[in-house]
Write a protein that holds these residues in place. Structure first.
Motif, PDB file in Angstrom:
ATOM      1  N   PHE A  79      40.196 109.441  13.876  1.00  0.00           N
ATOM      2  CA  PHE A  79      41.486 109.833  14.430  1.00  0.00           C
ATOM      3  C   PHE A  79      42.600 109.958  13.386  1.00  0.00           C
ATOM      4  O   PHE A  79      43.766 109.994  13.735  1.00  0.00           O
ATOM      5  N   SER A  80      42.218 110.041  12.108  1.00  0.00           N
ATOM      6  CA  SER A  80      43.180 110.297  11.023  1.00  0.00           C
ATOM      7  C   SER A  80      42.957 111.726  10.528  1.00  0.00           C
ATOM      8  O   SER A  80      41.820 112.129  10.287  1.00  0.00           O
ATOM      9  N   TYR A  81      44.059 112.464  10.369  1.00  0.00           N
ATOM     10  CA  TYR A  81      43.948 113.888  10.056  1.00  0.00           C
ATOM     11  C   TYR A  81      44.911 114.310   8.957  1.00  0.00           C
ATOM     12  O   TYR A  81      45.948 113.689   8.761  1.00  0.00           O
ATOM     13  N   ASP A  82      44.541 115.410   8.317  1.00  0.00           N
ATOM     14  CA  ASP A  82      45.438 116.093   7.393  1.00  0.00           C
ATOM     15  C   ASP A  82      45.512 117.542   7.860  1.00  0.00           C
ATOM     16  O   ASP A  82      44.732 118.390   7.405  1.00  0.00           O
ATOM     17  N   PRO A  83      46.407 117.851   8.805  1.00  0.00           N
ATOM     18  CA  PRO A  83      46.441 119.191   9.401  1.00  0.00           C
ATOM     19  C   PRO A  83      46.671 120.331   8.410  1.00  0.00           C
ATOM     20  O   PRO A  83      46.389 121.480   8.733  1.00  0.00           O
ATOM     21  N   ILE A  84      47.146 120.034   7.231  1.00  0.00           N
ATOM     22  CA  ILE A  84      47.332 121.089   6.227  1.00  0.00           C
ATOM     23  C   ILE A  84      45.974 121.605   5.756  1.00  0.00           C
ATOM     24  O   ILE A  84      45.782 122.804   5.587  1.00  0.00           O
ATOM     25  N   ALA A 135      45.651 106.919  11.609  1.00  0.00           N
ATOM     26  CA  ALA A 135      45.314 106.117  12.787  1.00  0.00           C
ATOM     27  C   ALA A 135      45.084 104.671  12.383  1.00  0.00           C
ATOM     28  O   ALA A 135      44.534 104.385  11.308  1.00  0.00           O
ATOM     29  N   THR A 136      45.535 103.762  13.228  1.00  0.00           N
ATOM     30  CA  THR A 136      45.164 102.352  13.106  1.00  0.00           C
ATOM     31  C   THR A 136      44.460 101.987  14.406  1.00  0.00           C
ATOM     32  O   THR A 136      44.834 102.461  15.485  1.00  0.00           O
ATOM     33  N   VAL A 155      36.381  98.424  23.804  1.00  0.00           N
ATOM     34  CA  VAL A 155      37.543  99.267  24.046  1.00  0.00           C
ATOM     35  C   VAL A 155      38.431  99.112  22.816  1.00  0.00           C
ATOM     36  O   VAL A 155      38.741  97.995  22.401  1.00  0.00           O
ATOM     37  N   VAL A 156      38.833 100.239  22.250  1.00  0.00           N
ATOM     38  CA  VAL A 156      39.599 100.248  21.010  1.00  0.00           C
ATOM     39  C   VAL A 156      40.962 100.886  21.276  1.00  0.00           C
ATOM     40  O   VAL A 156      41.039 101.993  21.823  1.00  0.00           O
ATOM     41  N   ALA A 157      42.033 100.186  20.914  1.00  0.00           N
ATOM     42  CA  ALA A 157      43.377 100.750  20.993  1.00  0.00           C
ATOM     43  C   ALA A 157      43.622 101.531  19.706  1.00  0.00           C
ATOM     44  O   ALA A 157      43.477 100.990  18.603  1.00  0.00           O
ATOM     45  N   VAL A 158      43.971 102.800  19.853  1.00  0.00           N
ATOM     46  CA  VAL A 158      44.207 103.669  18.697  1.00  0.00           C
ATOM     47  C   VAL A 158      45.677 104.079  18.694  1.00  0.00           C
ATOM     48  O   VAL A 158      46.183 104.622  19.674  1.00  0.00           O
ATOM     49  N   ASP A 159      46.368 103.804  17.597  1.00  0.00           N
ATOM     50  CA  ASP A 159      47.746 104.232  17.389  1.00  0.00           C
ATOM     51  C   ASP A 159      47.742 105.252  16.258  1.00  0.00           C
ATOM     52  O   ASP A 159      47.183 104.989  15.179  1.00  0.00           O
ATOM     53  N   VAL A 160      48.360 106.402  16.501  1.00  0.00           N
ATOM     54  CA  VAL A 160      48.367 107.493  15.542  1.00  0.00           C
ATOM     55  C   VAL A 160      49.822 107.803  15.176  1.00  0.00           C
ATOM     56  O   VAL A 160      50.663 107.973  16.059  1.00  0.00           O
ATOM     57  N   VAL A 161      50.100 107.864  13.876  1.00  0.00           N
ATOM     58  CA  VAL A 161      51.442 108.191  13.397  1.00  0.00           C
ATOM     59  C   VAL A 161      51.343 109.375  12.440  1.00  0.00           C
ATOM     60  O   VAL A 161      50.563 109.345  11.479  1.00  0.00           O
ATOM     61  N   ALA A 162      52.132 110.417  12.723  1.00  0.00           N
ATOM     62  CA  ALA A 162      52.220 111.574  11.833  1.00  0.00           C
ATOM     63  C   ALA A 162      53.462 111.389  10.962  1.00  0.00           C
ATOM     64  O   ALA A 162      54.562 111.168  11.476  1.00  0.00           O
ATOM     65  N   THR A 163      53.262 111.471   9.653  1.00  0.00           N
ATOM     66  CA  THR A 163      54.345 111.212   8.708  1.00  0.00           C
ATOM     67  C   THR A 163      54.527 112.412   7.783  1.00  0.00           C
ATOM     68  O   THR A 163      53.558 112.898   7.183  1.00  0.00           O
TER      69      THR A 163
END
Length: 195
Positions: A79-84, A135-136, A155-163
């Motif tokens: 769930f970690s991305y580099d959209p570029i 993602a964390t 069950v995993v809680a996923v927090d996603v931050v776009a910076t």
């Protein structure tokens, strides 16, 4: 011409058995060094488990013998991305592949591009902002199926931050991922569902 009678066949069989037994005993009792490889009681040292396979540097802190460690590391990679540079979410699945069961990965390659609830507009916004999405993940206390010796579900809680490159937070999302891992010598994720 001699006749082959049951008595002669029996004598021949007995003679053959005695001859073979004598040769075997003579060979095993020789003093030659050919038999030095035999020991008197099995292995002399403890049998050891081979070390786990090496992982890419990004998974350096992952304990492959701990299923929860593998699940958390896989979730953060998935769930970690580099959209570029990432065309879609499937690029993240490719990076997570070392922690995924091979069959699971192969059977789901096409669906990884829509694994998380991320719209095309949101992806484009991240790309326009040149954001990196991190993602964390953490295991929750939610109910899950009972553990088995070679399979667990969490069950995993996923927090996603776009910076943005400036450090400014562009976006934030969170969701629950239902993940399972199976023991294949080491633990590997073999099921992921996002809710």
């Amino acid at each position: 011409m001699s006749r082959d009678t049951p008595i002669r066949r029996g004598l021949r069989g007995s003679l053959l058995t005695v001859t073979v037994a004598g040769l075997v005993l003579a060979g095993c009792s020789s003093e030659s060094s050919e038999h030095d490889h035999l020991d008197d009681g099995g292995p002399t040292g403890a049998l050891s488990t081979p070390p786990p396979p090496s992982l890419p540097e990004r998974f350096a802190g992952t304990d492959q013998t701990d299923p929860e460690s593998v699940i958390v590391a896989a979730a953060e990679a998935l769930f970690s991305y580099d959209p570029i540079t990432d065309t879609n979410q499937a690029a993240a699945a490719e990076r997570a592949k070392p922690l995924l069961d091979e069959q699971f990965y192969d059977e789901n390659t096409l669906s990884f591009s829509v694994l998380a609830p991320i719209s095309g507009n949101r992806w484009q916004q991240w790309r326009d902002e040149q954001a990196v999405v991190t993602a964390t993940a953490r295991i929750t206390d939610d109910d899950h199926p009972a553990d088995a010796p070679a399979r667990i579900s969490r069950v995993v809680a996923v927090d996603v931050v776009a910076t943005a490159p400036t450090g400014r937070e562009v976006d934030r999302m969170n969701w629950a991922a239902y993940m399972s891992a199976t023991k294949l010598g080491v633990w590997r994720v073999n099921a992921v569902a996002v809710r």
